[in-house]
Design a protein around this motif. Structure first.
Motif, short mmCIF file in Angstrom:
data_model
loop_
_atom_site.label_atom_id
_atom_site.label_comp_id
_atom_site.label_asym_id
_atom_site.label_seq_id
_atom_site.Cartn_x
_atom_site.Cartn_y
_atom_site.Cartn_z
N UNK A 37 0.83 -1.21 0.00
CA UNK A 37 0.00 0.00 0.00
C UNK A 37 0.86 1.25 0.00
N UNK A 38 1.98 1.21 0.71
CA UNK A 38 2.87 2.38 0.76
C UNK A 38 3.46 2.70 -0.60
N UNK A 39 3.62 1.68 -1.44
CA UNK A 39 4.21 1.89 -2.77
C UNK A 39 3.27 2.65 -3.71
N UNK A 40 1.98 2.68 -3.38
CA UNK A 40 1.01 3.35 -4.24
C UNK A 40 0.76 4.79 -3.81
N UNK A 41 1.47 5.25 -2.80
CA UNK A 41 1.30 6.63 -2.34
C UNK A 41 2.64 7.34 -2.39
N UNK A 42 2.74 8.33 -3.26
CA UNK A 42 3.99 9.05 -3.39
C UNK A 42 4.19 10.14 -2.37
N UNK A 43 3.09 10.64 -1.74
CA UNK A 43 3.19 11.78 -0.85
C UNK A 43 3.05 11.40 0.62
N UNK A 51 -2.97 3.12 7.55
CA UNK A 51 -4.40 3.01 7.33
C UNK A 51 -4.77 1.61 6.83
N UNK A 52 -4.08 1.15 5.82
CA UNK A 52 -4.35 -0.19 5.27
C UNK A 52 -4.02 -1.27 6.31
N UNK A 53 -2.94 -1.08 7.05
CA UNK A 53 -2.56 -2.05 8.06
C UNK A 53 -3.61 -2.20 9.14
N UNK A 54 -4.18 -1.09 9.60
CA UNK A 54 -5.24 -1.16 10.61
C UNK A 54 -6.48 -1.85 10.06
N UNK A 55 -6.78 -1.62 8.79
CA UNK A 55 -7.93 -2.29 8.17
C UNK A 55 -7.70 -3.80 8.11
N UNK A 56 -6.47 -4.20 7.78
CA UNK A 56 -6.15 -5.63 7.73
C UNK A 56 -6.27 -6.26 9.11
N UNK A 57 -5.81 -5.56 10.13
CA UNK A 57 -5.92 -6.07 11.50
C UNK A 57 -7.38 -6.27 11.89
N UNK A 58 -8.22 -5.30 11.55
CA UNK A 58 -9.65 -5.38 11.90
C UNK A 58 -10.38 -6.45 11.11
N UNK A 59 -9.81 -6.92 10.02
CA UNK A 59 -10.43 -7.99 9.24
C UNK A 59 -9.89 -9.37 9.61
N UNK A 60 -8.59 -9.46 9.87
CA UNK A 60 -7.97 -10.75 10.13
C UNK A 60 -8.27 -11.28 11.53
N UNK A 61 -8.19 -10.43 12.54
CA UNK A 61 -8.33 -10.91 13.90
C UNK A 61 -9.73 -11.46 14.22
N UNK A 134 3.12 13.71 9.71
CA UNK A 134 3.53 12.33 10.00
C UNK A 134 2.49 11.61 10.85
N UNK A 135 2.45 10.29 10.71
CA UNK A 135 1.55 9.48 11.52
C UNK A 135 2.01 9.51 12.97
N UNK A 136 1.03 9.60 13.89
CA UNK A 136 1.33 9.65 15.32
C UNK A 136 1.36 8.23 15.88
N UNK A 137 2.54 7.75 16.21
CA UNK A 137 2.71 6.38 16.69
C UNK A 137 2.92 6.30 18.20
N UNK A 138 2.56 7.36 18.90
CA UNK A 138 2.69 7.37 20.36
C UNK A 138 1.39 7.01 21.04
N UNK A 139 0.94 7.89 21.92
CA UNK A 139 -0.29 7.63 22.67
C UNK A 139 -1.51 7.55 21.76
N UNK A 140 -1.49 8.28 20.66
CA UNK A 140 -2.61 8.22 19.71
C UNK A 140 -2.75 6.79 19.16
N UNK A 227 -8.38 7.84 12.91
CA UNK A 227 -8.08 9.20 12.45
C UNK A 227 -7.16 9.94 13.40
N UNK A 228 -7.24 9.60 14.70
CA UNK A 228 -6.40 10.33 15.66
C UNK A 228 -4.92 9.98 15.49
N UNK A 229 -4.63 8.78 15.01
CA UNK A 229 -3.23 8.42 14.78
C UNK A 229 -2.78 8.69 13.35
N UNK A 230 -3.71 8.67 12.40
CA UNK A 230 -3.34 8.98 11.02
C UNK A 230 -2.94 10.45 10.87
N UNK A 231 -3.63 11.32 11.62
CA UNK A 231 -3.37 12.75 11.48
C UNK A 231 -2.84 13.39 12.75
#
Length: 269
Positions: A37-43, A51-61, A134-140, A227-231
């Protein structure tokens, strides 16, 4: 009273049912999906990967927890293993709650592993391109994962109830995913009909009909707070999040109580 042998037996049965294989496969699918998914986004490659990773987690688990519930509970009744299990001097609810805790512990443990792997992958992707936001990978991010965990805990309770009352293990899969799809989507449908009345000819009647589901099912869609961690903006968290947490925990406890009640009155042939 919960008996530890039922919990340990549940873990043993889960690993015998190839839980390790399911976990490693889920990790591989997550890594591939996020990287591609990251390869399809240049910016914003890191944000898209997250975003895609969280969607995969919510589908697989949910699939993993359903398969484990089928193995630990449904097949217990289907193969008549209960004739041996219930011969021990333990109450029936001990069997049920022990297996529920085993499935929940395995699912939430796998969630933590996948969340850590996704965070590491997103961080590595972010090193190659400096995003404006940048994506917020802390408490968010931790809060987002906690809400996903609450979603999975409730779905585990749904699967447990269905495993007790269903006559076939396949119904656990169909029923749990049916509840999941409806509970995750009806809130979005109501919002769409509220702000986009031109979608259907009689939006108000449709909205009223779909709104009845809010009295029967929890709004799992509202637990998706990515959305809180994406933005990186905590203000995007729903204002009524304490009520969301309380209502979903109450719903989970109610489903478990109903499952215990059904098991106590279940007649085994």
């Amino acid at each position: 009273m919960l008996s530890s042998p039922n919990f340990s037996t549940g873990l043993r049965l889960a690993f015998r049912a190839r839980f390790a294989w399911l976990a490693s496969s889920s990790l591989l699918v997550l890594a591939l999906a996020a990287f591609l998914a990251a390869q399809f986004s240049g910016r914003q490659p890191a944000t898209v990967a997250l975003d895609i990773g969280l969607s995969v987690v919510r589908l697989l688990l949910p699939l993993v927890l359903v398969l484990m519930t089928q193995e630990l509970l449904s097949r217990e009744f289907d193969r008549r293993y209960f004739l041996n299990t219930l011969s021990y001097p333990h109450p029936r609810q001990s069997l049920l709650l022990g297996r529920f805790i085993a499935v929940a512990a395995l699912t939430l443990g796998l969630l933590l592993v996948l969340a850590a792997a996704l965070a590491l992958l997103v961080w590595l992707i972010g090193q190659g391109y400096a995003q404006a936001t940048p994506a917020a990978l802390g408490s968010h991010y931790l809060l987002t994962i906690a809400f996903i965990g609450l979603d999975l805990l409730l779905l585990t309770a749904v699967a447990t109830l269905l495993a007790v009352v269903a006559s076939t293990p396949s119904f656990v899969l169909i029923g749990t995913f049916g509840v999941m799809l409806v509970a995750r989507s009806f809130g979005t449908i109501i919002e769409l009909l509220t702000y986009s009345t031109g979608v259907v000819s009689d939006a108000e009647s449709y909205r009223s009909g779909v709104g009845l589901l809010s009295y029967l099912l929890p709004d799992l869609g509202a637990l998706d707070v990515r959305m809180i961690t994406l933005y990186g903006k905590m203000e995007l968290l729903p204002a009524d999040w304490p009520w969301l947490v309380l209502s979903n925990l109450t719903y989970t406890a109610g489903l478990l109580a109903l499952a215990v009640w059904a098991l106590q009155r279940k007649r085994f042939a």
